[in-house]
Structure formats: C-alpha cells, structure tokens
Design a protein around this motif. Structure first.
Motif, PDB file in Angstrom:
ATOM      1  N   GLY A   1      -2.971   6.819 -11.826  1.00 38.46           N
ATOM      2  CA  GLY A   1      -2.615   5.402 -11.900  1.00 38.46           C
ATOM      3  C   GLY A   1      -3.023   4.594 -10.680  1.00 38.46           C
ATOM      4  N   PHE A   2      -3.715   5.209  -9.720  1.00 34.27           N
ATOM      5  CA  PHE A   2      -4.185   4.479  -8.545  1.00 34.27           C
ATOM      6  C   PHE A   2      -5.324   3.546  -8.953  1.00 34.27           C
ATOM      7  CE2 PHE A   2      -3.019   7.765  -4.994  1.00 34.27           C
ATOM      8  CZ  PHE A   2      -1.696   7.678  -5.350  1.00 34.27           C
ATOM      9  N   PRO A   3      -5.559   2.503  -8.168  1.00 30.97           N
ATOM     10  CA  PRO A   3      -6.674   1.596  -8.480  1.00 30.97           C
ATOM     11  C   PRO A   3      -8.008   2.348  -8.526  1.00 30.97           C
ATOM     12  CG  PRO A   3      -5.288   0.682  -6.750  1.00 30.97           C
ATOM     13  CD  PRO A   3      -4.826   2.089  -6.975  1.00 30.97           C
ATOM     14  N   ARG A   4      -8.860   1.906  -9.415  1.00 30.87           N
ATOM     15  CA  ARG A   4     -10.158   2.566  -9.599  1.00 30.87           C
ATOM     16  C   ARG A   4     -10.983   2.578  -8.318  1.00 30.87           C
ATOM     17  NH1 ARG A   4     -13.585   4.596 -13.113  1.00 30.87           N
ATOM     18  NH2 ARG A   4     -15.723   3.888 -13.310  1.00 30.87           N
ATOM     19  N   ASP A   5     -10.875   1.536  -7.512  1.00 24.65           N
ATOM     20  CA  ASP A   5     -11.670   1.492  -6.286  1.00 24.65           C
ATOM     21  C   ASP A   5     -11.160   2.461  -5.213  1.00 24.65           C
ATOM     22  OD1 ASP A   5      -9.387   0.015  -5.733  1.00 24.65           O
ATOM     23  OD2 ASP A   5     -10.443  -1.568  -4.660  1.00 24.65           O
ATOM     24  N   GLU A   6     -10.055   3.142  -5.470  1.00 27.11           N
ATOM     25  CA  GLU A   6      -9.545   4.185  -4.566  1.00 27.11           C
ATOM     26  C   GLU A   6     -10.022   5.571  -4.975  1.00 27.11           C
ATOM     27  OE1 GLU A   6      -7.848   4.326  -1.691  1.00 27.11           O
ATOM     28  OE2 GLU A   6      -8.084   2.160  -1.616  1.00 27.11           O
ATOM     29  N   ARG A   7     -10.843   5.658  -5.994  1.00 27.60           N
ATOM     30  CA  ARG A   7     -11.312   6.931  -6.542  1.00 27.60           C
ATOM     31  C   ARG A   7     -11.906   7.829  -5.460  1.00 27.60           C
ATOM     32  NH1 ARG A   7     -14.989   4.885 -10.445  1.00 27.60           N
ATOM     33  NH2 ARG A   7     -16.590   4.725  -8.879  1.00 27.60           N
TER      34      ARG A   7
ATOM     35  N   PHE B   1       0.722   1.837  -5.153  1.00 23.25           N
ATOM     36  CA  PHE B   1      -0.185   2.566  -6.040  1.00 23.25           C
ATOM     37  C   PHE B   1       0.609   3.523  -6.910  1.00 23.25           C
ATOM     38  CE2 PHE B   1      -4.026   2.521  -2.906  1.00 23.25           C
ATOM     39  CZ  PHE B   1      -4.105   1.154  -3.022  1.00 23.25           C
ATOM     40  N   GLY B   2       0.281   3.572  -8.186  1.00 19.04           N
ATOM     41  CA  GLY B   2       0.934   4.512  -9.097  1.00 19.04           C
ATOM     42  C   GLY B   2       2.342   4.083  -9.454  1.00 19.04           C
ATOM     43  N   GLN B   3       2.953   4.847 -10.336  1.00 18.83           N
ATOM     44  CA  GLN B   3       4.309   4.556 -10.784  1.00 18.83           C
ATOM     45  C   GLN B   3       5.320   5.028  -9.742  1.00 18.83           C
ATOM     46  OE1 GLN B   3       5.066   6.155 -14.695  1.00 18.83           O
ATOM     47  NE2 GLN B   3       3.081   5.503 -15.459  1.00 18.83           N
ATOM     48  N   ALA B   4       6.266   4.171  -9.432  1.00 18.46           N
ATOM     49  CA  ALA B   4       7.250   4.464  -8.381  1.00 18.46           C
ATOM     50  C   ALA B   4       8.057   5.725  -8.673  1.00 18.46           C
ATOM     51  CB  ALA B   4       8.187   3.269  -8.196  1.00 18.46           C
TER      52      ALA B   4
ATOM     53  N   GLY C   1     -11.384   7.271  -2.186  1.00 15.23           N
ATOM     54  CA  GLY C   1     -10.544   7.111  -1.007  1.00 15.23           C
ATOM     55  C   GLY C   1      -9.276   7.939  -1.129  1.00 15.23           C
ATOM     56  N   LEU C   2      -8.171   7.240  -1.247  1.00  6.60           N
ATOM     57  CA  LEU C   2      -6.875   7.908  -1.269  1.00  6.60           C
ATOM     58  C   LEU C   2      -6.717   8.861  -2.453  1.00  6.60           C
ATOM     59  CD1 LEU C   2      -4.180   8.197   0.184  1.00  6.60           C
ATOM     60  CD2 LEU C   2      -3.330   6.245  -1.131  1.00  6.60           C
ATOM     61  N   THR C   3      -7.256   8.514  -3.595  1.00  6.16           N
ATOM     62  CA  THR C   3      -7.135   9.387  -4.768  1.00  6.16           C
ATOM     63  C   THR C   3      -7.760  10.749  -4.485  1.00  6.16           C
ATOM     64  OG1 THR C   3      -7.201   7.492  -6.275  1.00  6.16           O
ATOM     65  CG2 THR C   3      -7.669   9.645  -7.221  1.00  6.16           C
ATOM     66  N   ALA C   4      -8.971  10.764  -3.980  1.00  6.71           N
ATOM     67  CA  ALA C   4      -9.652  12.031  -3.683  1.00  6.71           C
ATOM     68  C   ALA C   4      -8.935  12.789  -2.578  1.00  6.71           C
ATOM     69  CB  ALA C   4     -11.106  11.766  -3.290  1.00  6.71           C
ATOM     70  N   GLN C   5      -8.503  12.087  -1.551  1.00 10.18           N
ATOM     71  CA  GLN C   5      -7.859  12.731  -0.404  1.00 10.18           C
ATOM     72  C   GLN C   5      -6.522  13.370  -0.787  1.00 10.18           C
ATOM     73  OE1 GLN C   5      -9.397  12.992   2.507  1.00 10.18           O
ATOM     74  NE2 GLN C   5      -7.735  14.192   3.377  1.00 10.18           N
ATOM     75  N   ILE C   6      -5.702  12.662  -1.540  1.00 15.45           N
ATOM     76  CA  ILE C   6      -4.391  13.192  -1.913  1.00 15.45           C
ATOM     77  C   ILE C   6      -4.530  14.377  -2.870  1.00 15.45           C
ATOM     78  CG2 ILE C   6      -3.883  11.682  -3.897  1.00 15.45           C
ATOM     79  CD1 ILE C   6      -1.057  11.374  -2.734  1.00 15.45           C
TER      80      ILE C   6
END
Length: 132
Positions: A28-34, A90-93, A36-41
């Motif tokens: 559920g993170f923003p697509r532009d974080e693909r 980012f994402g659901q709380a 960035g943070l999405t890959a890292q986490i």
C-alpha cells in the motif's frame, strides 16, 4: 530442548509472519517508493528469518549467535522503517501497528536466543534455550 531445524523455531515462524505482514503493508506504499522505502523495508524483513535459518545451520554456537545478532540488527532497521512509514502515512495504520508489534516480539525473542547462544559458546555446554 533446542530445535534441530530452523522451521521448528518459534522465532523463525514469527519472523516469517512479520515478513508477510511487511509485504502486505508495503503493497500500500506509494508507487514512487517502489525503489525506495518499499524495497528497503522488504529487504530488511526478508533478512530476519533468512539469518535465523542460516545461523541455525551453522556448526558452532558462536557462528549461530553471530547470525542471530545480524537478524536482530535487521529487526532494528525494520522497526525504524516501519516507524518512518507510519510517520509518512504510508500503508494502512492498522497493518503498520501489527507489523510493529510483531517486530518487537521478534526482537525480544532474538535477544533471548542470542544471550543463550553466547552463554553456550562461552561455557561449552547447555542448550540454546527452549524453542526460541
């Protein structure tokens, strides 16, 4: 009695649950974080059960403890990233809270397992602890 295979370890199973929770949250993170943070986490999440498994396959308690320490470091990294994602909205709380709770439980279990393994490596006897 200590687990003979990583799949028998409660901490490994919980780390796998955490990894799945992180993947669900980060979807559920923003697509532009693909990249960035999405890959890292996700990398940090996968690192935890992977290092538990690799450490379990090592032949000495000292080697095992080293991989558990690496898994614990990845858990701290993951907690930081989950908190950042929460602060950025980012994402659901509810998914973020659940992942943070799991992360804390895994962290505590890794700490106990690491202490037990360190004790075993310095004393030369004893098991690494009950079903860590």
């Amino acid at each position: 009695m200590a687990a003979s295979h990583f799949r028998e370890l409660e901490v490994w199973r919980l780390a796998m649950d955490l990894t799945k929770a992180v993947y669900q949250l980060s979807a559920g993170f923003p697509r532009d974080e693909r990249f960035g943070l999405t890959a890292q986490i996700r990398r940090a999440a996968v690192s935890v059960p992977s290092n538990i498994a690799e450490g379990n396959a090592r032949h000495t308690p000292r080697d095992y403890a080293r991989f558990i320490a690496i898994a614990a470091g990845s858990t701290a990294e993951q907690q930081t990233q989950l908190l950042l994602a929460q602060e950025l909205g980012f994402g659901q709380a509810d998914l973020a809270r659940g992942a943070l709770d799991l992360c804390e439980r895994v962290s505590q279990m890794l700490s106990k397992l690491h202490r037990a393994l360190e004790h075993k490596s310095t004393s030369g006897y004893g098991s690494p602890g009950p079903e860590q």
